[in-house]
Design a protein around this motif. Structure first.
Motif, PDB file in Angstrom:
ATOM      1  N   GLN A  15      61.105 -28.107  44.818  1.00  0.00           N
ATOM      2  CA  GLN A  15      61.008 -28.694  43.482  1.00  0.00           C
ATOM      3  C   GLN A  15      59.815 -29.630  43.478  1.00  0.00           C
ATOM      4  N   MET A  16      58.863 -29.342  42.625  1.00  0.00           N
ATOM      5  CA  MET A  16      57.635 -30.131  42.576  1.00  0.00           C
ATOM      6  C   MET A  16      57.549 -30.843  41.230  1.00  0.00           C
ATOM      7  N   ASN A  17      57.580 -32.156  41.271  1.00  0.00           N
ATOM      8  CA  ASN A  17      57.507 -32.978  40.068  1.00  0.00           C
ATOM      9  C   ASN A  17      56.239 -33.818  40.076  1.00  0.00           C
ATOM     10  N   ILE A  18      55.897 -34.331  38.919  1.00  0.00           N
ATOM     11  CA  ILE A  18      54.711 -35.187  38.759  1.00  0.00           C
ATOM     12  C   ILE A  18      53.514 -34.529  39.441  1.00  0.00           C
ATOM     13  N   LEU A  19      53.270 -33.294  39.103  1.00  0.00           N
ATOM     14  CA  LEU A  19      52.193 -32.543  39.741  1.00  0.00           C
ATOM     15  C   LEU A  19      50.830 -33.120  39.396  1.00  0.00           C
ATOM     16  N   LYS A  20      49.938 -33.038  40.371  1.00  0.00           N
ATOM     17  CA  LYS A  20      48.582 -33.551  40.228  1.00  0.00           C
ATOM     18  C   LYS A  20      47.588 -32.397  40.430  1.00  0.00           C
ATOM     19  N   PRO A  21      46.393 -32.522  39.910  1.00  0.00           N
ATOM     20  CA  PRO A  21      45.392 -31.464  40.126  1.00  0.00           C
ATOM     21  C   PRO A  21      45.168 -31.158  41.603  1.00  0.00           C
ATOM     22  N   GLU A  22      45.284 -32.154  42.448  1.00  0.00           N
ATOM     23  CA  GLU A  22      45.080 -31.938  43.889  1.00  0.00           C
ATOM     24  C   GLU A  22      46.220 -31.169  44.544  1.00  0.00           C
ATOM     25  N   ASP A  23      47.295 -30.909  43.803  1.00  0.00           N
ATOM     26  CA  ASP A  23      48.373 -30.064  44.306  1.00  0.00           C
ATOM     27  C   ASP A  23      48.065 -28.583  44.112  1.00  0.00           C
ATOM     28  N   SER A  24      46.996 -28.271  43.412  1.00  0.00           N
ATOM     29  CA  SER A  24      46.620 -26.879  43.188  1.00  0.00           C
ATOM     30  C   SER A  24      46.310 -26.209  44.522  1.00  0.00           C
ATOM     31  N   ALA A  25      46.977 -25.080  44.770  1.00  0.00           N
ATOM     32  CA  ALA A  25      46.815 -24.397  46.055  1.00  0.00           C
ATOM     33  C   ALA A  25      47.629 -23.117  46.049  1.00  0.00           C
ATOM     34  N   LEU A  26      47.429 -22.337  47.109  1.00  0.00           N
ATOM     35  CA  LEU A  26      48.300 -21.203  47.373  1.00  0.00           C
ATOM     36  C   LEU A  26      49.404 -21.705  48.290  1.00  0.00           C
ATOM     37  N   TYR A  27      50.638 -21.633  47.814  1.00  0.00           N
ATOM     38  CA  TYR A  27      51.780 -22.147  48.556  1.00  0.00           C
ATOM     39  C   TYR A  27      52.472 -20.997  49.291  1.00  0.00           C
ATOM     40  N   SER A  28      52.661 -21.197  50.600  1.00  0.00           N
ATOM     41  CA  SER A  28      53.305 -20.184  51.433  1.00  0.00           C
ATOM     42  C   SER A  28      54.523 -20.765  52.121  1.00  0.00           C
ATOM     43  N   CYS A  29      55.505 -19.900  52.359  1.00  0.00           N
ATOM     44  CA  CYS A  29      56.672 -20.334  53.103  1.00  0.00           C
ATOM     45  C   CYS A  29      56.625 -19.732  54.507  1.00  0.00           C
ATOM     46  N   ALA A  30      57.301 -20.400  55.414  1.00  0.00           N
ATOM     47  CA  ALA A  30      57.267 -19.974  56.805  1.00  0.00           C
ATOM     48  C   ALA A  30      58.602 -20.251  57.482  1.00  0.00           C
ATOM     49  N   VAL A  31      58.913 -19.444  58.483  1.00  0.00           N
ATOM     50  CA  VAL A  31      60.128 -19.604  59.270  1.00  0.00           C
ATOM     51  C   VAL A  31      59.743 -20.107  60.659  1.00  0.00           C
ATOM     52  N   ALA A  32      60.392 -21.173  61.078  1.00  0.00           N
ATOM     53  CA  ALA A  32      60.069 -21.800  62.354  1.00  0.00           C
ATOM     54  C   ALA A  32      60.633 -21.014  63.539  1.00  0.00           C
ATOM     55  N   ARG A  33      60.081 -21.299  64.703  1.00  0.00           N
ATOM     56  CA  ARG A  33      60.579 -20.684  65.930  1.00  0.00           C
ATOM     57  C   ARG A  33      61.882 -21.331  66.377  1.00  0.00           C
ATOM     58  N   SER A  34      62.114 -22.544  65.915  1.00  0.00           N
ATOM     59  CA  SER A  34      63.302 -23.272  66.315  1.00  0.00           C
ATOM     60  C   SER A  34      64.183 -23.568  65.098  1.00  0.00           C
TER      61      SER A  34
END
Length: 121
Positions: free
Chosen positions: A79-98
């Protein structure tokens, strides 16, 4: 494990978005998960991570207090609130090894393709 991120889009500064990430296998439910982002022309950076049980979270300083990470077994949300221009990006999810999340990219085994977030001023 295949990961599918969704929920990105274009919003104005101050707005909100909710990202979702689903894993193809329930084995991800035993691992930590995290969101990373890569702004245009920059390196990928850690955003937020969560443990396998969801009881431990960690955030980048830049999003602390504005973003909230959560999960439901092998599904994860941001959940991303109060978004700023510097939050612009490609967002990726990842699964940890642990079972826990880390800020270090090398600690992640599986990566999704990402969803684009654009915040205009």
């Amino acid at each position: 494990v295949q990961l599918q991120a969704s929920g990105g889009g274009s919003v104005q500064a101050g707005g909100s978005l909710r990202l979702s990430c689903t894993a193809s296998r329930r084995t991800a439910s035993n691992n930590g998960m995290a969101w990373f982002r890569q702004p245009p022309g920059k390196e990928r950076e850690f955003v937020a991570g969560i443990s396998w049980r969801g009881d431990a979270t960690v955030y980048a300083d830049s999003v602390m207090g504005r973003f909230t990470i959560s999960r439901d077994n092998a599904a994860m949300y941001l959940q991303m609130n109060i978004l700023k221009p510097e939050d612009s990006a490609l967002y990726s999810c990842a699964v940890a090894r642990s079972s826990y999340a880390s800020k270090r990219q090398m600690e992640y085994r599986y990566w999704g393709q990402g969803t684009k977030v654009t915040v205009s001023s």
